[in-house]
Motif scaffolding. Structure first.
Motif, mmCIF file in Angstrom:
data_model
loop_
_atom_site.group_PDB
_atom_site.id
_atom_site.type_symbol
_atom_site.label_atom_id
_atom_site.label_comp_id
_atom_site.label_asym_id
_atom_site.label_seq_id
_atom_site.Cartn_x
_atom_site.Cartn_y
_atom_site.Cartn_z
ATOM 1 N N GLY A 22 64.129 98.323 148.181
ATOM 2 C CA GLY A 22 63.992 99.782 147.548
ATOM 3 C C GLY A 22 65.565 100.349 147.782
ATOM 4 N N VAL A 23 66.523 99.982 146.653
ATOM 5 C CA VAL A 23 67.521 101.034 146.174
ATOM 6 C C VAL A 23 67.345 100.782 144.319
ATOM 7 C CG1 VAL A 23 69.882 100.800 145.968
ATOM 8 C CG2 VAL A 23 68.838 99.861 148.356
ATOM 9 N N ARG A 24 67.683 101.954 144.709
ATOM 10 C CA ARG A 24 67.171 102.320 142.712
ATOM 11 C C ARG A 24 68.987 102.617 142.038
ATOM 12 N NH1 ARG A 24 63.335 99.440 140.635
ATOM 13 N NH2 ARG A 24 61.898 100.049 141.873
ATOM 14 N N HIS A 25 69.430 102.278 143.272
ATOM 15 C CA HIS A 25 71.668 102.602 142.787
ATOM 16 C C HIS A 25 71.589 102.218 142.326
ATOM 17 C CE1 HIS A 25 75.426 104.064 142.231
ATOM 18 N NE2 HIS A 25 75.287 105.437 142.758
ATOM 19 N N PRO A 26 72.345 101.402 140.341
ATOM 20 C CA PRO A 26 72.838 100.502 139.772
ATOM 21 C C PRO A 26 73.637 99.846 140.391
ATOM 22 C CG PRO A 26 73.096 102.620 138.515
ATOM 23 C CD PRO A 26 72.212 102.873 139.827
ATOM 24 N N ARG A 27 74.379 100.523 140.494
ATOM 25 C CA ARG A 27 76.421 99.900 141.114
ATOM 26 C C ARG A 27 75.981 98.935 142.463
ATOM 27 N NH1 ARG A 27 80.787 103.979 139.210
ATOM 28 N NH2 ARG A 27 79.743 106.241 139.736
ATOM 29 N N LEU A 28 75.445 99.736 143.111
ATOM 30 C CA LEU A 28 74.859 99.563 144.812
ATOM 31 C C LEU A 28 74.197 98.012 144.066
ATOM 32 C CD1 LEU A 28 75.173 99.659 147.923
ATOM 33 C CD2 LEU A 28 72.952 100.415 147.499
ATOM 34 N N SER A 29 73.257 98.143 143.529
ATOM 35 C CA SER A 29 72.348 96.614 143.278
ATOM 36 C C SER A 29 73.290 95.624 142.842
ATOM 37 C CB SER A 29 71.599 96.692 142.707
ATOM 38 O OG SER A 29 70.228 97.681 142.555
ATOM 39 N N THR A 30 74.312 95.936 142.157
ATOM 40 C CA THR A 30 75.293 95.160 141.048
ATOM 41 C C THR A 30 76.215 94.308 142.442
ATOM 42 O OG1 THR A 30 75.791 96.507 138.889
ATOM 43 C CG2 THR A 30 77.359 94.882 139.398
ATOM 44 N N VAL A 31 76.816 95.646 143.503
ATOM 45 C CA VAL A 31 77.404 94.972 144.502
ATOM 46 C C VAL A 31 77.089 94.384 145.436
ATOM 47 C CG1 VAL A 31 78.406 95.451 146.535
ATOM 48 C CG2 VAL A 31 79.260 96.553 144.637
ATOM 49 N N ILE A 32 75.098 94.019 145.672
ATOM 50 C CA ILE A 32 74.929 93.080 146.277
ATOM 51 C C ILE A 32 74.277 92.171 145.994
ATOM 52 C CG2 ILE A 32 72.195 93.083 147.756
ATOM 53 C CD1 ILE A 32 72.498 95.637 147.686
ATOM 54 N N ASP A 33 74.498 91.982 144.007
ATOM 55 C CA ASP A 33 74.307 90.654 143.483
ATOM 56 C C ASP A 33 75.084 90.154 143.726
ATOM 57 O OD1 ASP A 33 71.517 91.224 143.326
ATOM 58 O OD2 ASP A 33 71.747 91.824 140.670
ATOM 59 N N MET A 34 76.483 90.609 144.063
ATOM 60 C CA MET A 34 77.517 89.910 143.643
ATOM 61 C C MET A 34 78.115 89.201 144.975
ATOM 62 S SD MET A 34 80.206 92.391 141.651
ATOM 63 C CE MET A 34 81.858 90.930 141.760
#
Length: 334
Positions: A223-235
């Motif tokens: 439920g997070v739509r912040h692209p940079r946060l999503s990138t960090v989580i994927d990393m």
């Protein structure tokens, strides 16, 4: 616009010899995958107006097999009744390490030597891998079993897709992925018009391919739509064994460490360090339940500098030590 089909649906092949799928039921198999796969075959026959497919279930004991839901599923044939023209599907589920018996694996190896096409649903890929039948093949398995699979079979090209087809091997992740795989097989055998007609009959409106992933994207799942946060989580998810520092994570998305901290607090109500630790401990718990790896090896695989540090963090999060966690399970999860 809806598709109207003439009944029966015209198929692209004139071969009237029905292909038989044989479901090899392992103890505690996932019933849902078997039920949906057989329904795909039944509906294909109905929509085509002729018998394109047959199916049967087998087990090493010739007795009904208990599924993971507790439902006993009857079998139709024994191992000796399988022919080289059959297509075998190994159906796994819970406690796959224990339920991958020597008798089942010997049977699969024997059929493989005959040139029989063999696949799997859900955790059944573990059985195929353990039998040496996925060596050099692309394969998939339910996402919950992937951590243990990678550790046990590092030489196999494991993907995160819903299903994978590689020469005479095919694997589906379980659940609704069994439908996607069967629709692909029906399309390959008799054309997309028939497979689409089957999907419509099943009220299945989002057919996936072998390029689709099992799990929702990070933004959708959390439920997070912040692209940079999503990138960090994927990393973070991709760097469990060698955790990245907060500063390195922040730098990768052109943020300061303090900005990244605020971002995690705002959307996830925890610090990057806390979230990363939770990811690593969740991976460790999967490995404890799914593999026979030592706690030392699990600690290393999850980025802990020592077994004592791993044990301390694990107990703080789960309220039990890794040793007692594993001991509390009579069998490892599958």
């Amino acid at each position: 616009m809806t598709q109207d089909y003439e009944f029966p649906v015209e198929v692209e092949t004139s071969d009237h010899i029905p292909r038989r799928f044989v479901f090899v039921l392992l103890n505690e198999f996932t019933l849902f995958a078997v039920a949906t796969a057989s329904e795909c075959l039944r509906v294909a026959n109905r929509m085509a107006g002729k018998q394109l497919y047959r199916w049967a279930a087998t087990s090493e004991t010739n007795e009904p097999v208990l599924s993971s839901s507790g439902v006993a599923f009857p079998v139709d044939i024994g191992f000796d009744d399988v022919t080289r023209d059959d297509i075998l599907i190994v159906c796994g589920g819970m406690n796959i390490q224990t339920n991958s018996t020597q008798k089942a694996m010997n049977f699969l190896r024997k059929e493989s030597r005959k040139g029989v096409k063999i696949g799997s649903f859900c955790a059944g890929a573990h059985t195929l891998a353990k039998a040496g039948l996925l060596d050099g093949h692309r394969a998939t398995i339910h996402w919950e079993n992937q951590d243990g699979f990678v550790e046990d079979f590092p030489e196999i090209n494991l993907t995160r897709s819903v299903f994978a087809i590689d020469r005479n091997r095919f694997t589906a992740a379980g659940g609704t992925a069994a439908i996607d795989l069967m629709l692909r097989i029906i399309a390959d055998d008799h054309g997309t018009e028939l497979s689409n007609a089957v999907a419509d009959q099943l009220i299945y409106s989002a057919i996936r391919t072998d390029q689709d992933f099992q799990r929702l994207s990070t933004p959708t799942r959390m439920g997070v739509r912040h692209p940079r946060l999503s990138t960090v989580i994927d990393m973070m998810e991709d760097s469990i064994e060698e955790p990245l520092s907060p500063s390195a994570l922040a730098e990768s998305v052109n943020m300061s460490t303090r900005q990244l901290e605020r971002l995690f607090r705002r959307y996830l109500d925890r610090s990057p360090k806390q979230y990363y630790m939770e990811l690593r401990l969740a991976r460790a718990r999967n490995l404890l339940m799914q593999t026979s790896m030592s706690t030392i090896d699990i600690a290393v695989a999850c980025g802990f500098t020592s077994p004592s540090h791993f044990s301390k963090c694990y107990r703080a999060h789960y309220g039990v030590t890794p040793y007692r966690e594993r001991g509390s399970q009579s069998k490892p999860e599958g």
